[in-house]
Design a protein around this motif. Structure first.
Motif, PDB file in Angstrom:
ATOM      1  N   ASP A 220       0.812  -1.219   0.000  1.00 16.12           N
ATOM      2  CA  ASP A 220       0.000   0.000   0.000  1.00 16.12           C
ATOM      3  C   ASP A 220       0.844   1.267   0.000  1.00 16.12           C
ATOM      4  N   GLU A 221       1.992   1.240   0.665  1.00 16.43           N
ATOM      5  CA  GLU A 221       2.792   2.468   0.772  1.00 16.43           C
ATOM      6  C   GLU A 221       3.379   2.904  -0.561  1.00 16.43           C
ATOM      7  N   TYR A 222       3.384   2.013  -1.572  1.00 17.36           N
ATOM      8  CA  TYR A 222       3.920   2.359  -2.882  1.00 17.36           C
ATOM      9  C   TYR A 222       2.830   2.588  -3.922  1.00 17.36           C
ATOM     10  N   TYR A 223       1.599   2.221  -3.583  1.00 17.42           N
ATOM     11  CA  TYR A 223       0.534   2.271  -4.589  1.00 17.42           C
ATOM     12  C   TYR A 223       0.190   3.696  -5.001  1.00 17.42           C
ATOM     13  N   GLN A 224       0.383   4.674  -4.111  1.00 16.28           N
ATOM     14  CA  GLN A 224      -0.005   6.049  -4.431  1.00 16.28           C
ATOM     15  C   GLN A 224       0.748   6.602  -5.636  1.00 16.28           C
ATOM     16  N   PHE A 225       1.940   6.017  -5.942  1.00 15.31           N
ATOM     17  CA  PHE A 225       2.721   6.499  -7.074  1.00 15.31           C
ATOM     18  C   PHE A 225       2.421   5.736  -8.356  1.00 15.31           C
ATOM     19  N   ARG A 226       1.492   4.771  -8.298  1.00 14.17           N
ATOM     20  CA  ARG A 226       1.110   3.977  -9.464  1.00 14.17           C
ATOM     21  C   ARG A 226       2.341   3.442 -10.207  1.00 14.17           C
ATOM     22  N   ARG A 238      -2.598  -3.643  -8.319  1.00 14.86           N
ATOM     23  CA  ARG A 238      -2.293  -3.814  -6.899  1.00 14.86           C
ATOM     24  C   ARG A 238      -2.823  -5.128  -6.339  1.00 14.86           C
ATOM     25  N   GLU A 512      10.430   8.012   3.440  1.00 17.22           N
ATOM     26  CA  GLU A 512       9.834   8.766   2.341  1.00 17.22           C
ATOM     27  C   GLU A 512      10.768   9.907   1.929  1.00 17.22           C
ATOM     28  N   ASN A 523       8.043  10.966  -5.604  1.00 19.63           N
ATOM     29  CA  ASN A 523       8.015   9.581  -6.069  1.00 19.63           C
ATOM     30  C   ASN A 523       9.430   9.216  -6.517  1.00 19.63           C
TER      31      ASN A 523
END
Length: 621
Positions: A220-226, A238, A512, A523
């Protein structure tokens, strides 16, 4: 029909065959031969390799043979080892009331013998109950045996049953269609193929220098950057399994990471092969002090018709221009015809490129007009790879009406020298016109060619590009010209160390990344600037704002007279950060930041660029 089955079962030969099969099976492990009731000749044990040139098919189940098997050396008759060793009589839970007997084929030509499990006609090995007209083929028998065997896989909370039916299904692990052995959850429908179920928890991929760890979903912590797959550049869902490197934030589809094929970035592009590497421009720039235009034109031979003449006549100006090849810092020369340029006074800008004037240059002794030597030597026309239909002509007319044109590359407005095709309304400012046709960039293996595109995504910044890019045709790699011109090192006044252009996450940097300018998260799969000593980072976009001026190609300072105001109006940029925003005294609309206008500062009188030109045109007519 039942009497035919019964007669075969009750015949003496059948009983003898049954006893003979049992005796041969006992000695088969040592002799490696088998006399099977379904065939007249002895069968020889063998091991069939998966990459065998001739694919063998089992007579009993009609499935391909890989692994241990029995075959006839005289006939094309082969059996899986497990099919050859099937018991002649057995009990099965689908028909508990009677025993089932194995038959090698139908003893008659009737279509009523259909498997009770799958409904298909029984052709080869099958079990039957002669009393109840019950049939079960060996494939369904094997499947149901497997179903009774469950496995616990760490990717799922329920037990999975094993299926060996050749059904087409969608694998929940890799997101692709599969056939063959699979594992199914009868509780929630979770279904994975055998290969995915057997994936190792860590793997060494040839495309990355660290081991990759298997994850049953995109963290989940990497999903925001697609993130995309770092091998095939495809999208990562995902919900599917991925291999990833925590320290480098490197992600891969499971089928990309496990593939034996070497992923290549393509061959040398055809256009790059035609040019010697020694003459190619190599990027990135060393630091922000390097002027791209100087770098791109250092080996360029311009028309040179003036040859550093002491005085020239140029098409862009009515008066002769005087050549100056040294800087004057002595105040005693203030009355001479040579302009005084020093740090205590406002430097003049070139009328050809709008940049600060520096030696050598030409100037007009009567007017405030300057031209760099380079701008004065520009060719009258040029052929450009992004506009092959027509040559581009030098536009250097005397700009009396302050006309603005937009550059097809950077999209910035320009009122100084340009190369253009008026028929196609295609214009380039000087800086963009001399972008190299071919470059090398350290981030990519192949040469990159200059292309004009519309609505293309940059592979580096993921921005939508309408203009010029550097592209690799061999591997569909796109780099917008802004990313291409980023310097490899950037010095910021608030940091004693230089920020280095970084193409991937810093190794073992698990925290981060936040930009020190805009304070937003970075990112790290996109380019960014990073100072290892201070552990500080910057967005490339925030860096570009330092050396990217929207009015880079506009020379301000000219005056315009209109009849609705008593004073001359000065051509100037709209004021920034002024609240409330000033409005145009002609149309009443607000003046937008980064726009241009004509103003009389003492009177606070301002006109939009278009409104001022319209007013001047009416006055002229």
């Amino acid at each position: 029909m039942h009497r035919k089955f019964a007669s075969i079962l009750e015949s003496g030969s059948s009983k003898k065959t049954h006893r003979k099969i049992d005796s041969v099976l006992e000695s088969g492990s040592s002799k490696k031969t088998l006399k099977h009731f379904s065939h007249d000749h002895p069968l020889i044990f063998k091991e069939v390799l998966r990459d065998a040139r001739v694919e063998l098919s089992c007579y009993g189940c009609e499935q391909p043979i890989w692994g241990p098997a029995y075959g006839c050396i005289w006939c094309k008759f082969d059996l899986h080892k497990q099919c050859a060793e099937l018991p002649m009589v057995m009990k099965h839970p689908m028909h508990p009331q009677h025993s089932l007997t194995l038959f090698p084929h139908l003893p008659f030509d009737e279509a009523i013998c259909r498997c009770a499990a799958c409904g298909r006609r029984c052709e080869r090995f099958f079990y039957t109950c002669s009393k109840c007209c019950f049939y079960l083929d060996t494939i369904c028998l094997s499947t149901m045996d497997k179903i009774q065997q469950t496995i616990k896989h760490k990717s799922h909370g329920h037990l999975l049953i094993t299926l060996e039916r050749p059904a087409l299904f969608f694998c929940f692990a890799c997101g692709t269609e599969h056939r063959g052995t699979s594992y199914l959850c009868t509780t929630c429908g979770f279904w994975i193929n055998q290969k995915c179920a057997s994936l190792p928890s860590t793997i060494k991929c040839s495309n990355h220098h660290h081991h990759l760890t298997l994850s049953f979903s995109l963290p989940d912590e990497y999903y925001q950057f697609r993130p995309n797959c770092d091998i095939c550049s495809g999208e990562l869902n995902r919900m599917y399994w991925v291999y990833y490197c925590v320290g480098c934030r490197y992600f891969s589809h499971v089928y990309c990471a496990t593939s034996k094929a070497e992923y290549s970035r393509g061959c040398e592009s055809e256009v790059g092969a035609q040019h010697g590497d020694s003459k190619l421009i190599s990027l990135p720039l060393a630091d922000q002090s390097v002027d791209p235009l100087t770098l791109f034109t250092k080996d360029l031979s311009l028309q040179g018709e003036h040859k550093k003449a002491t005085e020239i006549n140029h098409v862009s100006h009515d008066h002769p221009l005087i050549f100056v090849d040294k800087q004057i810092h002595d105040e005693s020369h203030s009355d001479s015809k040579i302009p005084l340029l020093n740090e205590d006074k406002h430097d003049e800008n070139c009328n050809g490129c709008a940049q600060t004037i520096s030696v050598p240059f030409y100037h007009c002794a009567q007017c405030n007009f300057f031209l760099h030597e380079f701008c004065a030597e520009l060719p009258n026309k040029m052929q450009h790879p992004c506009h092959r239909d027509h040559p581009l002509l030098l536009i250097a007319e005397q700009n009396t009406n302050f006309r603005l044109r937009n550059c097809a590359c950077c999209l910035k407005c320009c009122n100084v020298f340009m190369f253009g095709c008026s028929a196609c309304q295609f214009y380039l400012d000087i800086r963009c016109a001399f972008l190299p046709n071919i470059i090398r960039h350290e981030v990519h293996k192949n040469t990159l060619g200059l292309r004009k595109v519309n609505n293309i995504i940059c592979s580096i910044c993921n921005g939508n590009v309408c203009g010029f890019v550097f592209a690799c045709d061999a591997c569909n790699f796109i780099m917008c010209y802004l990313c291409a011109l980023l310097p490899s090192k950037f010095n910021h006044r608030y940091d004693e160390h230089p920020f280095l252009l970084t193409y991937s996450p810093v190794e073992n940097h698990l925290d981060e990344y936040y930009c020190e300018i805009c304070e937003r998260e970075i990112n790290p799969k996109r380019w960014f600037y990073h100072c290892v000593d201070c552990d500080q980072s910057l967005h490339t976009g925030c860096i570009q704002s330092f050396f990217s001026d929207v009015h880079l190609n506009v020379k301000f300072g000219g005056t315009l007279k209109v009849d609705n105001h008593p004073h001359p109006l000065i051509f100037a940029p709209c004021p920034k950060n002024k609240r409330p925003r000033p409005s145009c005294n002609s149309c009443g609309q607000l003046l937008i930041e980064n726009d241009v206008a004509f103003e009389c500062a003492p009177c606070k009188f301002r006109l939009h660029h278009k409104c001022a030109n319209d007013a001047a045109s009416k006055e002229t007519s």
